[in-house]
Enzyme design. Structure first.
Site, PDB file in Angstrom:
ATOM      1  N   ASP A 220       0.830  -1.211   0.000  1.00 23.16           N
ATOM      2  CA  ASP A 220       0.000   0.000   0.000  1.00 23.16           C
ATOM      3  C   ASP A 220       0.860   1.256   0.000  1.00 23.16           C
ATOM      4  O   ASP A 220       2.056   1.226   0.284  1.00 23.16           O
ATOM      5  CB  ASP A 220      -0.937   0.022   1.203  1.00 23.16           C
ATOM      6  CG  ASP A 220      -0.195  -0.034   2.535  1.00 23.16           C
ATOM      7  OD1 ASP A 220       0.802  -0.786   2.635  1.00 23.16           O
ATOM      8  OD2 ASP A 220      -0.598   0.659   3.485  1.00 23.16           O
TER       9      ASP A 220
ATOM     10  N   GLU B 298       0.098  -1.243   5.657  1.00 19.74           N
ATOM     11  CA  GLU B 298       1.152  -0.747   6.537  1.00 19.74           C
ATOM     12  C   GLU B 298       0.952   0.715   6.893  1.00 19.74           C
ATOM     13  O   GLU B 298       1.174   1.127   8.038  1.00 19.74           O
ATOM     14  CB  GLU B 298       2.508  -0.941   5.851  1.00 19.74           C
ATOM     15  CG  GLU B 298       3.722  -0.672   6.750  1.00 19.74           C
ATOM     16  CD  GLU B 298       4.220   0.767   6.691  1.00 19.74           C
ATOM     17  OE1 GLU B 298       5.145   1.099   7.450  1.00 19.74           O
ATOM     18  OE2 GLU B 298       3.690   1.564   5.889  1.00 19.74           O
TER      19      GLU B 298
END
Length: 493
Positions: free
Chosen positions: A83, A150
């Site tokens: 991400d 994350e």
């Protein structure tokens, strides 16, 4: 029709890395929306005949067998998160769930057009995919671990399956400094404050004004927290506090979009006696000059503006509630709390006032506390509970994650240092980072792992100013390949 978006990346070196990074740029992947990218990576693994699987959270692992004759080498885990932070300038329309990141090269750096670039951690992921594809590389058993979410919660690392990974060495490719290797990181936790505050109807003698604080650089709330950057929430609260003595009442507020990005912009609407309007304008003009002088060259673009607006449908807070809220926000910890006594030059404990909003009397604050000591994280979170508890707010501490304790005697570190010296002519600087690398969480789940973190030179992470130095990517790729080949000849652990 062939998609030519970001086609210029294919001409950059190293070609394998940039080709994969182009795929990442062209595939929307904000936190929580990584599914399309995961599907592409699974298709990539199938095309090369690599085994792959996912754990219950959805983290993806791709396995590449060792080169012939190196089956007994220690297993190496290459790890990065899929991400990216979704931040765009106010004048850049961009749907991070649908639109590709559009990139350009300037003066040896790769930038994005008005948005975050996603080099954090897209270049680490691209390098891992390049390693998997590179059939000229000599290596031991490899596992590529791609984690999710994350940037928002460390959810992928926190949800990582235990007894799943097989390797004994882990290379985290989520660092952002050239010539450095990281062996420790801060832990942290989200602190969320919520309250419903009382309101009172707008009086006939009151005017409605809007305040806007814009033009700040923003940045990463960990690695940039010690820099001379303005926090838009902290500074706009200061402006509101200055108007408090004019009997102003807060109506609404919005500042920041991510708890791990130093906010660049903040906006508020408030009511005040109409006969104080001129005094308010004068105060704001003077305060803008003061703030510009305080920030100096560290963050020179600040703009603080006041405009009169039509009456609003929302009810202002009561005078007491507004004053109480602004007093609490003024007293809230923000920025560096303490420097480390044991690691010179490293921040020990900090807090970022990341997201702040008020609408229809509903207050929400999300701050990110970080520390090298988990006990200090807990203590800072308790300060929020004590402060906002005085006004009856609900305070919740969530998404906590442990720090990564340094191991200066690491065998993996010694191998990296020797290869760095041989390849680049200098030993790397060994660092501890004030940011939430996933290594702390991974190490708690797999305590026998020997870990280091390194990466290319990235500046302005978590902001639309994010950029990566092209030359450092060449160096990063050369170092990664050489290290993997060195480890292929190491004795099994």
């Amino acid at each position: 029709m062939t998609d030519t978006t970001n086609a210029h990346l294919d001409a950059l070196e190293p070609t394998l890395v940039w080709r994969h990074f182009r795929t990442l740029c062209n595939t929307p992947r904000p936190s929580g929306h990584e599914a399309a990218l995961v599907a592409k990576l699974e298709a990539f693994a199938d095309a090369f005949g690599f085994a792959h699987d996912r754990d219950a959270f959805g983290n993806l692992r791709i396995k590449k067998p060792a080169s012939p004759g190196h089956e007994s080498a220690p297993g190496v885990i290459l790890q990065g998160h899929l991400d990216m932070v979704a931040q765009a300038n106010a004048d850049t329309p961009h749907d991070f769930e649908k639109d590709p990141i559009r990139t350009y090269v300037k003066d040896g750096w790769l930038h994005a057009d008005g948005t975050t670039l996603g080099a954090d951690n897209g270049l680490g992921v691209a390098a891992i995919l390049a390693v998997l594809e590179d059939d000229t590389l000599t290596h031991g058993p490899l596992e590529a671990l791609f984690t999710l979410e994350e940037e928002t919660s460390m959810g992928g690392a926190l949800g990582l399956a235990e007894h799943w990974l097989e390797g004994s060495l882990l290379l985290n490719l989520d660092s952002e400094a050239r010539g450095e290797v990281y062996i420790g990181c801060a832990g942290g936790a989200d602190v969320m404050v919520d309250a419903q505050l009382p309101g009172k109807a707008l009086g006939d003698d009151e005017a409605v004004i809007a305040l806007a604080l814009t033009g700040l650089k923003g940045g990463h709330s960990g690695i940039d927290i010690h820099k001379p950057l303005g926090n838009a929430n902290r500074l706009l609260v200061r402006a509101l506090r200055a108007l408090d003595m004019l009997d102003a009442r807060l109506i609404d507020y919005r500042g920041g979009t991510l708890r791990n990005a130093i906010p660049r912009e903040a906006f508020a609407t408030l009511a005040l006696p109409a006969d104080e309007l001129e005094a308010a304008c004068d105060k704001i003009a003077k305060l803008e000059a003061v703030l510009k002088a305080e920030l100096g060259s560290g963050d020179p673009g600040l703009s603080l503006t006041l405009t009169r607006v039509e009456k609003t449908a929302q009810e202002p807070l009561t005078r007491d509630a507004s004053a109480m809220l602004l007093a609490a926000l003024t007293a809230t910890p923000c920025g560096v709390e303490r420097m480390s006594a044991d690691v010179p030059g490293v921040v020990e404990t900090s807090n970022n006032l990341g997201v702040l909003s008020l609408s229809d009397g509903r207050l929400h604050l999300c701050a990110l506390v970080r520390s090298l000591h988990d006990s200090a994280t807990d203590a800072m979170a308790d300060r929020f509970s004590a402060l906002f508890g005085l006004m009856g707010a609900r305070v919740k501490v969530d998404n906590g994650y442990p720090g990564w304790a340094p191991n200066p005697q690491s065998t993996l570190l010694e191998t990296f240092k020797a290869r760095h010296q041989a390849l680049l002519g200098a030993e790397p600087a060994v660092k501890v980072i004030h940011a939430g690398l996933e290594c702390g969480i991974l190490g708690a789940k797999y305590p026998e792992l020997d870990m280091i973190s390194f990466g290319p030179l990235i500046r302005g992470a978590h902001s639309p100013d994010e950029r990566v130095e092209l030359e450092s990517v060449v160096e990063f790729w050369s170092m990664l390949r050489a290290l993997i080949e060195d480890l292929a000849s190491a004795q099994p652990r």
